[in-house]
Design an enzyme around this catalytic site. Structure first.
Site, short mmCIF file in Angstrom:
data_model
loop_
_atom_site.label_atom_id
_atom_site.label_comp_id
_atom_site.label_asym_id
_atom_site.label_seq_id
_atom_site.Cartn_x
_atom_site.Cartn_y
_atom_site.Cartn_z
N ARG A 172 -34.91 45.27 -5.89
CA ARG A 172 -35.25 43.89 -6.25
C ARG A 172 -36.50 43.87 -7.10
O ARG A 172 -37.48 44.55 -6.79
CB ARG A 172 -35.48 43.15 -4.93
N PHE A 197 -33.32 33.93 4.56
CA PHE A 197 -34.27 34.90 5.10
C PHE A 197 -34.20 34.85 6.63
O PHE A 197 -34.22 33.76 7.22
CB PHE A 197 -35.68 34.58 4.60
N ASP A 239 -36.99 25.63 2.24
CA ASP A 239 -37.93 26.76 2.25
C ASP A 239 -38.13 27.18 0.79
O ASP A 239 -37.20 27.68 0.14
CB ASP A 239 -37.37 27.91 3.09
N TYR A 258 -48.47 33.71 -0.07
CA TYR A 258 -48.85 35.04 -0.58
C TYR A 258 -47.92 35.58 -1.65
O TYR A 258 -48.11 36.69 -2.12
CB TYR A 258 -48.93 36.04 0.59
C1 LIG Z 1 -37.73 32.71 2.27
C2 LIG Z 1 -38.76 33.21 3.21
N1 LIG Z 1 -39.13 32.43 4.25
C3 LIG Z 1 -40.06 32.87 5.14
C4 LIG Z 1 -40.64 34.10 5.00
C5 LIG Z 1 -41.61 34.63 6.05
O1 LIG Z 1 -42.67 33.85 6.21
P1 LIG Z 1 -43.89 34.27 7.16
O2 LIG Z 1 -43.74 35.71 7.50
O3 LIG Z 1 -45.08 34.06 6.29
O4 LIG Z 1 -43.83 33.38 8.31
C6 LIG Z 1 -40.32 34.90 3.92
C7 LIG Z 1 -40.99 36.22 3.77
O5 LIG Z 1 -40.76 36.97 2.88
C8 LIG Z 1 -39.34 34.45 3.02
O6 LIG Z 1 -38.97 35.23 2.00
#
Ligand SMILES: Cc1ncc(COP(=O)(O)O)c(C=O)c1O
Length: 410
Positions: free
Chosen positions: A369, A127, A197, A222
């Site tokens: 997706r 991501f 992550d 969330y």
């Molecule tokens: C794998 C992954 N890491 C991090 C995030 C983003 O995290 P945040 O926007 O809550 O910091 C996402 C958001 O979809 C995600 O899919």
């Protein structure tokens, strides 16, 4: 679609050991919600809890509610409920900030646990926030950011110069699961810390941080944890690292005794030293209900149901919708709670499905997706979704101009 498919799906729902969870969620009757990997469904209890918090705890209790309504200790209660879903202990988990911010804190803190090493390893397919944050952390610390195209290329990038390996457990596009235990072991063999992550994992897969031997982890509140839009995230640090772990953002909520107002800094015990400032209480309460809504199901049960749902979806798409390509691993053990379909008109496809009550999302350039949150998606929902997919593919929806208009959030 054959009647057979529907009755087989009903039988699978009847035999589902975690079917009882669905009643804990408020889902519109006419919707097949396949986007719980982006924003989880609302727990029924969240409405009452948040309304009471706004009306009574904030409205009447005011500042007293930090003590009287338990706001101050809420992060610890959530961490205790979340820990079994992570395969961690409660004092190894903190609920705070966003995943991006937690990743930054842990990358910096982790790299500082490995002084003298000059690189962070991350994956280009991960991501984007993970890459942006890893780059910024590396720049700040004067380290090299070594990127690899995918998890398979990680072992070759690990050596005695690497401080931290940061990886997504599930590929956000394809849903492919990385071998967390194997890659953590490979990292440790080179003296590297492994940071996972788990945003697309916790609440849907059999996460087992202790079993993997993982050092550090982060993830969203969330998605499959159903904490509500923008819910706080979590950070995890294995107990063996607590003593030396120093957050680069040592706000007062990471202090051992915030209300001592001590000008000197003493970190809180355990993972709470990774907190920073005052938590967003209303969002925190949403997350409390989200985590509570999964209680009674084990990570293994959630993972088994996710595998069952995605396997049925893949099978039905293979049989009835051959013009779309399955862009996720076919081996269910290598697939997270989501399935990506590749189609040149993926964006209008997602819009057309939404107009007919099947919510998925679009990932550029050509992926539709679909997330199968095991807590509330039923096997009959999978059949209904593929029936509607077939109908969309049969009609002229994909060429309708309104479905081509890109919205800000896809
Ligand atoms: C794998 C992954 N890491 C991090 C995030 C983003 O995290 P945040 O926007 O809550 O910091 C996402 C958001 O979809 C995600 O899919």
């Amino acid at each position: 679609m054959a009647t057979l498919d529907r009755s087989a799906a009903e039988a699978l729902d009847a035999a589902d050991p975690i079917a009882f969870l669905r009643d804990r969620f408020a889902l519109p009757d006419d919707l097949v919600y396949l986007d719980g990997n982006s924003l989880g469904a609302r727990p029924v209890s969240a409405e009452r809890r948040l309304a009471a918090a706004v009306r009574d705890e904030w409205g009447t209790g005011l500042i007293r509610s930090w003590n009287d309504a338990g706001w101050y200790t809420e992060p610890d209660r959530i961490a205790a409920g979340l820990a079994p879903l992570l395969g961690a202990d409660a004092d190894e988990v903190v609920v705070a900030d966003s995943t991006s911010v937690n990743l930054f804190k842990l990358l910096v803190a982790g790299a500082r646990l490995r002084p003298g090493r000059s690189a962070i390893v991350a994956c280009e397919a991960d991501f984007p926030t993970d890459l942006y944050i890893a780059r910024a952390a590396a720049e700040l610390l004067g380290l090299e950011l070594r990127t690899v195209p995918g998890p398979d290329a990680v072992p070759a990038a690990l050596d005695a110069g690497v401080a931290v390996l940061a990886l997504c457990h599930v590929d956000f596009r394809s849903g492919a699961i990385a071998d967390a235990a194997g890659l953590t072991a490979a990292a440790h063999a080179a003296g590297v810390l492994a940071l996972w992550d788990l945003s697309h994992s916790t609440g849907a897969l059999d996460v087992d941080l202790h079993g993997w031997g993982a050092d550090l982890a982060v993830g969203c509140g969330y998605k499959y944890l159903n904490g509500g839009p923008g819910a706080p995230a979590y950070a995890v640090a294995a107990r063996k690292h607590h003593a030396g772990l120093r957050t680069p953002l040592p706000g007062w909520f990471s202090h051992a005794d915030p209300f001592a107002f001590d000008p000197g800094y003493t970190p809180a015990p355990g993972a709470r030293r990774l907190a920073c400032g005052t938590p967003p209480v209303l969002s925190l309460l949403g997350l409390a209900e989200g985590v509570a809504s999964l209680q009674g199901a084990t990570p293994e049960q959630l993972a088994a149901k996710a595998r069952g749902l995605t396997a049925l979806f893949v099978d039905l798409v293979d049989r009835y919708c051959q013009e779309v390509e399955i862009a996720s691993p076919r081996d269910a053990r290598r697939r997270g709670g989501q399935v990506a379909l590749r189609h040149p008109w993926a964006y209008p496809l997602v819009q057309a499905l939404a107009a007919r009550g099947v919510i998925g999302d679009f990932r550029s350039p050509d992926l539709a997706r679909f997330g199968f949150a095991p807590a509330y998606i039923r096997y009959v929902d999978v059949v209904a979704a593929v029936e509607i997919l077939r109908a969309v593919l049969d009609g002229d929806d994909l060429s309708r101009p309104e479905f081509a208009v890109r919205q800000a959030v896809t």
